[in-house]
Design a protein around this motif. Structure first.
Motif, PDB file in Angstrom:
ATOM      1  N   GLN A 159       0.822  -1.212   0.000  1.00  0.00           N
ATOM      2  CA  GLN A 159       0.000   0.000   0.000  1.00  0.00           C
ATOM      3  C   GLN A 159       0.856   1.262   0.000  1.00  0.00           C
ATOM      4  OE1 GLN A 159      -3.951   0.739   2.277  1.00  0.00           O
ATOM      5  NE2 GLN A 159      -2.334   1.341   3.697  1.00  0.00           N
ATOM      6  N   ILE A 160       1.958   1.268   0.751  1.00  0.00           N
ATOM      7  CA  ILE A 160       2.770   2.484   0.861  1.00  0.00           C
ATOM      8  C   ILE A 160       3.958   2.481  -0.097  1.00  0.00           C
ATOM      9  CG2 ILE A 160       2.058   2.852   3.243  1.00  0.00           C
ATOM     10  CD1 ILE A 160       4.752   1.756   4.145  1.00  0.00           C
ATOM     11  N   GLY A 161       4.023   1.470  -0.965  1.00  0.00           N
ATOM     12  CA  GLY A 161       5.009   1.506  -2.028  1.00  0.00           C
ATOM     13  C   GLY A 161       6.388   0.986  -1.690  1.00  0.00           C
ATOM     14  N   MET A 162       6.538   0.228  -0.602  1.00  0.00           N
ATOM     15  CA  MET A 162       7.847  -0.323  -0.273  1.00  0.00           C
ATOM     16  C   MET A 162       8.179  -1.541  -1.116  1.00  0.00           C
ATOM     17  SD  MET A 162       8.062   0.242   3.850  1.00  0.00           S
ATOM     18  CE  MET A 162       9.775  -0.248   3.855  1.00  0.00           C
ATOM     19  N   HIS A 163       7.158  -2.180  -1.645  1.00  0.00           N
ATOM     20  CA  HIS A 163       7.340  -3.222  -2.662  1.00  0.00           C
ATOM     21  C   HIS A 163       6.029  -3.386  -3.411  1.00  0.00           C
ATOM     22  CE1 HIS A 163       6.193  -6.550   0.521  1.00  0.00           C
ATOM     23  NE2 HIS A 163       5.140  -5.938   0.067  1.00  0.00           N
ATOM     24  N   GLN A 164       6.066  -4.143  -4.477  1.00  0.00           N
ATOM     25  CA  GLN A 164       4.857  -4.453  -5.245  1.00  0.00           C
ATOM     26  C   GLN A 164       4.888  -5.944  -5.547  1.00  0.00           C
ATOM     27  OE1 GLN A 164       4.697  -1.871  -8.657  1.00  0.00           O
ATOM     28  NE2 GLN A 164       4.101  -0.091  -7.456  1.00  0.00           N
ATOM     29  N   LEU A 165       4.330  -6.730  -4.607  1.00  0.00           N
ATOM     30  CA  LEU A 165       4.416  -8.181  -4.675  1.00  0.00           C
ATOM     31  C   LEU A 165       3.057  -8.815  -4.345  1.00  0.00           C
ATOM     32  CD1 LEU A 165       7.786  -8.660  -2.766  1.00  0.00           C
ATOM     33  CD2 LEU A 165       7.436  -8.859  -5.230  1.00  0.00           C
ATOM     34  N   PRO A 166       2.775  -9.971  -4.912  1.00  0.00           N
ATOM     35  CA  PRO A 166       1.505 -10.646  -4.595  1.00  0.00           C
ATOM     36  C   PRO A 166       1.489 -11.144  -3.154  1.00  0.00           C
ATOM     37  CG  PRO A 166       2.898 -12.065  -5.938  1.00  0.00           C
ATOM     38  CD  PRO A 166       3.578 -10.730  -5.899  1.00  0.00           C
ATOM     39  N   VAL A 167       0.352 -10.965  -2.503  1.00  0.00           N
ATOM     40  CA  VAL A 167       0.115 -11.498  -1.161  1.00  0.00           C
ATOM     41  C   VAL A 167      -1.131 -12.377  -1.273  1.00  0.00           C
ATOM     42  CG1 VAL A 167      -0.328 -10.969   1.253  1.00  0.00           C
ATOM     43  CG2 VAL A 167       1.123  -9.448  -0.101  1.00  0.00           C
ATOM     44  N   MET A 168      -0.938 -13.677  -1.237  1.00  0.00           N
ATOM     45  CA  MET A 168      -2.002 -14.639  -1.529  1.00  0.00           C
ATOM     46  C   MET A 168      -2.410 -15.409  -0.265  1.00  0.00           C
ATOM     47  SD  MET A 168      -2.413 -14.360  -4.823  1.00  0.00           S
ATOM     48  CE  MET A 168      -1.532 -13.703  -6.248  1.00  0.00           C
ATOM     49  N   LEU A 169      -3.653 -15.257   0.176  1.00  0.00           N
ATOM     50  CA  LEU A 169      -4.184 -16.035   1.294  1.00  0.00           C
ATOM     51  C   LEU A 169      -4.943 -17.248   0.744  1.00  0.00           C
ATOM     52  CD1 LEU A 169      -3.814 -13.098   2.488  1.00  0.00           C
ATOM     53  CD2 LEU A 169      -5.631 -13.682   4.079  1.00  0.00           C
ATOM     54  N   LEU A 170      -4.591 -18.428   1.217  1.00  0.00           N
ATOM     55  CA  LEU A 170      -5.305 -19.636   0.802  1.00  0.00           C
ATOM     56  C   LEU A 170      -6.434 -19.891   1.796  1.00  0.00           C
ATOM     57  CD1 LEU A 170      -2.450 -22.032  -0.374  1.00  0.00           C
ATOM     58  CD2 LEU A 170      -3.537 -20.100  -1.543  1.00  0.00           C
ATOM     59  N   ASN A 171      -7.652 -19.835   1.320  1.00  0.00           N
ATOM     60  CA  ASN A 171      -8.827 -19.916   2.187  1.00  0.00           C
ATOM     61  C   ASN A 171      -9.187 -21.374   2.491  1.00  0.00           C
ATOM     62  OD1 ASN A 171     -10.893 -18.826   3.703  1.00  0.00           O
ATOM     63  ND2 ASN A 171     -12.278 -18.531   1.964  1.00  0.00           N
ATOM     64  N   ILE A 172      -8.217 -22.088   3.026  1.00  0.00           N
ATOM     65  CA  ILE A 172      -8.353 -23.515   3.319  1.00  0.00           C
ATOM     66  C   ILE A 172      -9.373 -23.724   4.434  1.00  0.00           C
ATOM     67  CG2 ILE A 172      -7.107 -25.584   4.068  1.00  0.00           C
ATOM     68  CD1 ILE A 172      -4.525 -24.034   3.043  1.00  0.00           C
ATOM     69  N   ASP A 173     -10.341 -24.557   4.189  1.00  0.00           N
ATOM     70  CA  ASP A 173     -11.418 -24.821   5.156  1.00  0.00           C
ATOM     71  C   ASP A 173     -12.131 -23.522   5.528  1.00  0.00           C
ATOM     72  OD1 ASP A 173     -12.982 -26.555   6.685  1.00  0.00           O
ATOM     73  OD2 ASP A 173     -11.765 -26.251   8.482  1.00  0.00           O
ATOM     74  N   ASN A 174     -12.114 -22.550   4.579  1.00  0.00           N
ATOM     75  CA  ASN A 174     -12.774 -21.242   4.762  1.00  0.00           C
ATOM     76  C   ASN A 174     -12.210 -20.471   5.960  1.00  0.00           C
ATOM     77  OD1 ASN A 174     -14.845 -21.622   2.596  1.00  0.00           O
ATOM     78  ND2 ASN A 174     -15.430 -23.327   3.931  1.00  0.00           N
ATOM     79  N   PHE A 175     -10.926 -20.732   6.262  1.00  0.00           N
ATOM     80  CA  PHE A 175     -10.291 -20.128   7.418  1.00  0.00           C
ATOM     81  C   PHE A 175     -10.256 -18.608   7.345  1.00  0.00           C
ATOM     82  CE2 PHE A 175      -6.527 -18.640   9.753  1.00  0.00           C
ATOM     83  CZ  PHE A 175      -6.701 -19.250  10.988  1.00  0.00           C
ATOM     84  N   TYR A 176     -10.112 -18.045   6.137  1.00  0.00           N
ATOM     85  CA  TYR A 176      -9.948 -16.597   6.010  1.00  0.00           C
ATOM     86  C   TYR A 176     -11.237 -15.864   5.642  1.00  0.00           C
ATOM     87  CZ  TYR A 176      -4.956 -16.873   6.790  1.00  0.00           C
ATOM     88  OH  TYR A 176      -3.721 -17.056   7.368  1.00  0.00           O
ATOM     89  N   GLU A 177     -12.380 -16.504   5.806  1.00  0.00           N
ATOM     90  CA  GLU A 177     -13.641 -15.800   5.602  1.00  0.00           C
ATOM     91  C   GLU A 177     -13.755 -14.564   6.507  1.00  0.00           C
ATOM     92  OE1 GLU A 177     -16.206 -16.260   3.319  1.00  0.00           O
ATOM     93  OE2 GLU A 177     -14.647 -17.501   2.412  1.00  0.00           O
ATOM     94  N   PRO A 178     -13.344 -14.636   7.789  1.00  0.00           N
ATOM     95  CA  PRO A 178     -13.418 -13.430   8.635  1.00  0.00           C
ATOM     96  C   PRO A 178     -12.535 -12.288   8.123  1.00  0.00           C
ATOM     97  CG  PRO A 178     -13.240 -15.402   9.998  1.00  0.00           C
ATOM     98  CD  PRO A 178     -12.987 -15.838   8.589  1.00  0.00           C
ATOM     99  N   ILE A 179     -11.423 -12.619   7.436  1.00  0.00           N
ATOM    100  CA  ILE A 179     -10.571 -11.556   6.887  1.00  0.00           C
ATOM    101  C   ILE A 179     -11.324 -10.821   5.771  1.00  0.00           C
ATOM    102  CG2 ILE A 179      -8.457 -11.056   5.607  1.00  0.00           C
ATOM    103  CD1 ILE A 179      -7.866 -11.691   8.450  1.00  0.00           C
ATOM    104  N   LYS A 180     -12.070 -11.551   4.968  1.00  0.00           N
ATOM    105  CA  LYS A 180     -12.882 -10.913   3.928  1.00  0.00           C
ATOM    106  C   LYS A 180     -13.834  -9.892   4.569  1.00  0.00           C
ATOM    107  CE  LYS A 180     -13.120 -14.889   0.754  1.00  0.00           C
ATOM    108  NZ  LYS A 180     -14.041 -15.825   0.071  1.00  0.00           N
ATOM    109  N   ALA A 181     -14.503 -10.334   5.632  1.00  0.00           N
ATOM    110  CA  ALA A 181     -15.468  -9.442   6.291  1.00  0.00           C
ATOM    111  C   ALA A 181     -14.762  -8.260   6.942  1.00  0.00           C
ATOM    112  CB  ALA A 181     -16.264 -10.230   7.334  1.00  0.00           C
TER     113      ALA A 181
END
Length: 657
Positions: A159-181
């Protein structure tokens, strides 16, 4: 000295993840898939240097699949050994030693220089070096506070431009559904810019049911690789700040490949990267526009939070007396944030049938006793109590944290514990029926667990570790006595499932040069695990005398021309199916009359989950597997599933009688 990866590889990828395995087998299966897939895609793995939990599984899987792995350790977490072992990034006088000790198994693993470590002075330097090395981006698996902190810091740097790299969350067993919210709520509340919400990519296999399906766990690795390869920096995201390093001003704009320096304290520049595209999850239509970039960031600053203790969890790998130390990887994978329904990222091409893992039922009853066929009464009369060999079962306990004791210790931290206690209960019932009251009463499952729990907690309070849990049941009146032994495990991370691809460091299996006798008087000792193990010791000694490697080689027993088991494990061979359309893992069938063998806890679990199938496997099947270079696996309570290979036939001449 500085570290760099050898040439000829794609851009390295950092994996963030938990130092514990979690409560659902899908987490470890997905971690195995990620490690293997990164290696197959020629992407080196960067991780935090631990070998416990998901971090241990993903790193070990990458090494087993022929990948290159580099760990980064803070000096405070590394002890000093007596011999000098050069380690990349550390002074020659600083000799890192695993807090788990130098296990023989770990030192024997040969990864041919593909595993290396850097030792740094602080947690800030650790994260900075990991970010610098990971020019291919970040993948985040399920984890705790440490994983969350790593995830959000890498997104903030985007966001602040220190790098430009993919950050990929694997939603295994829907673990990261709360992050979406959470991210959607941040957008709606005006704290996250609408376009910046796409700086996190959350990867799904499809719908919630697909994400939670253990039978599709092996698709997470290919899905992560595909998403990394398709990623491009989201248009309009980020603030385009200008970062300064001394007198040098380095502008970074979204989508550029201009390097952005990290903290002056670390003194490590980070390099931007451009990729090819994964559709980000759309932000809510009602989300407010991104807030303007202010002057809150002073010249040269960067946002570093205190890395939480959870990130430190995980035992450090042992180091051999060679230039390249050996250790599996650890860490987490980062996804893209959705504000409504998640955007599905299709998995890559299906895993070939030869590498596929059969579907795993969502629920398997593991509390039921291990089924063992009825055994005819032994010919010999019941011996005196002092002559009766104790019963035992062996499992594994690995501390959740290398810093603080885990108290209380719960059953879920001991792999397949319900099956182990069922093994003891069933064996005690058999021998009490055979020998009478000399065995006393069974103490009860809860009493057995209380003894195990108490012993592990006592060890935890003296220092976290990785232990072989050996539970011994001895005949006594009125109640059988319990003894718990906790020597060091000295084994790679426990694995619940076979690797989807053939690992590069298998354990050699030798076929016993002489068939094992099948005697009615010994049948009970072949079907139930006791300390009467002379038949296994004799088998190992015969193979060793004919050239098999090691003081106690892994030898496969056979009788009546049929395969049984190895001296420590049950086995399975990957065999073409009858219709010729695929392959299946076949394990020797148990028959008390012709093929008496130990029905191990890992074997029972794999059979219940449909991963392996019983079959009458012959010595000829073994030789065909060697000739056709088929895959072979072993599995037991200490290691779980491990890759094996059939040793050179010239070392052992097999007698078919």
């Amino acid at each position: 000295m500085s570290f760099s990866f050898p040439t000829g590889f794609d851009k390295p990828v950092c994996v963030f993840c938990a130092s514990s395995p979690g409560t659902n087998v899908i987490y470890t299966a997905a971690a195995l898939s990620v490690g293997s897939s990164l290696a197959t895609a020629n992407m080196p793995l960067v991780y935090g240097g631990g070998r416990r939990g998901l971090m241990g599984v993903v790193s070990h899987a990458a090494l087993e699949a022929g990948g290159v792995v580099h760990g980064v350790l803070p000096r405070a977490l590394v002890g000093r050994a007596s011999e000098a072992t050069p380690v990349a990034g550390a002074p020659t006088s600083a000799v890192p030693a695993s807090s788990e000790g130098k296990g023989a198994d770990l030192l024997a693993d040969d990864f041919q220089g593909r595993l290396s470590m850097s030792v740094v002075g602080s947690m800030h330097e650790r994260k900075a070096l990991m970010a610098k090395l990971s020019t291919g981006g970040f993948v985040v698996l399920p984890g705790g506070f440490g994983t969350f902190e790593e995830l959000f810091e890498m997104v903030t740097w985007n966001q602040i431009g220190m790098h430009q790299l993919p950050v990929m969350l694997l939603n295994i067993d829907n673990f990261y559904e709360p992050i979406k919210a959470l991210v959607a709520n941040g957008v709606n509340a005006g704290f996250i810019g609408e376009k910046n919400a796409s700086l996190i990519q959350i990867i799904d296999l499809g719908d919630a049911a697909a994400n939670a399906d253990p039978g599709r766990a092996m698709e997470w690795g290919p899905a992560a690789v595909k998403a990394l390869q398709a990623w491009t920096f989201p248009a309009g995201a980020g603030y385009g700040f200008t970062w300064s390093e001394g007198d040098k001003t380095v502008p970074v704009t979204p989508g550029s490949a201009t390097p952005a320096p990290l903290a002056a304290a670390a003194g490590i520049p980070m390099h931007a990267k451009s990729h090819a595209a994964v559709a980000p999850v759309a932000a809510p239509a009602a989300a407010p526009a991104a807030f303007a970039a202010g002057s809150a960031f002073a010249k040269g600053e960067h946002p570093h939070m205190q890395q939480l203790a959870d990130n430190l969890a995980g035992r450090l790998f042992s180091f051999a007396d060679s230039i390249n130390p050996k250790a599996p990887t650890h860490h987490t994978v980062t996804p893209s944030v959705a504000t409504g329904s998640s955007t599905a990222v299709p998995a890559a091409a299906a895993v070939p049938a030869s590498a596929a893992v059969p579907a795993v039922p969502a629920a398997v009853d593991i509390a039921a006793p291990i089924a063992t066929p009825a055994v005819a009464a032994d010919v010999a009369p019941a011996p005196a109590q002092t002559q009766l060999p104790p019963l035992f079962t062996t499992t594994r306990y690995t501390s959740k944290s290398s810093l603080t004791p885990t108290v209380p210790v719960t059953r879920d931290l001991v792999p397949l514990w319900p099956r182990h206690v069922a093994r003891l209960r069933t064996a005690h019932a058999h021998f009490r029926q055979r020998d009478g009251e000399v065995w006393g009463s069974y103490p009860g499952d809860e009493t057995v667990w209380a003894a195990v729990q108490s012993a592990i907690e006592a060890k935890e309070k003296t220092g976290c570790g990785d232990w072989r849990v050996r539970v011994v049941l001895k005949p006594a009146v009125p109640i059988a006595t319990i003894e718990v032994q906790l020597p060091d495990a000295n084994a790679p991370p426990y694995q619940f499932l076979p690797s989807p691809t053939r690992p590069t460091t298998p354990r050699k299996l030798y076929l016993d040069p002489i068939a094992s006798p099948v005697l009615a008087s010994e049948t009970s000792y072949r079907l139930y695990k006791t300390e009467r193990r002379q038949v296994y010791a004799d088998s190992a000694a015969r193979a060793a005398s004919r050239g098999a490697a090691g003081p106690y080689p892994e030898v496969v027993l056979h009788a009546n021309g049929l395969l049984l088991e190895s001296v420590t494990s049950n086995i399975a061979i990957l065999t073409p199916t009858a219709d010729g359309l695929g392959e299946a893992w076949l394990t020797p069938a148990l028959d008390p009359a012709t093929t008496p063998l130990l029905a191990g806890t890992a074997r029972a679990e794999l059979l219940a989950r449909g991963v392996v199938t019983e079959a009458r496997l012959t010595v000829e099947d073994w030789e065909a597997a060697r000739r056709d270079n088929r895959r072979v696996i072993g599995f037991n309570g200490l290691r779980g599933v491990y890759e094996a290979e059939i040793a050179d036939a010239e070392l052992v001449q097999v007698a078919r009688t």
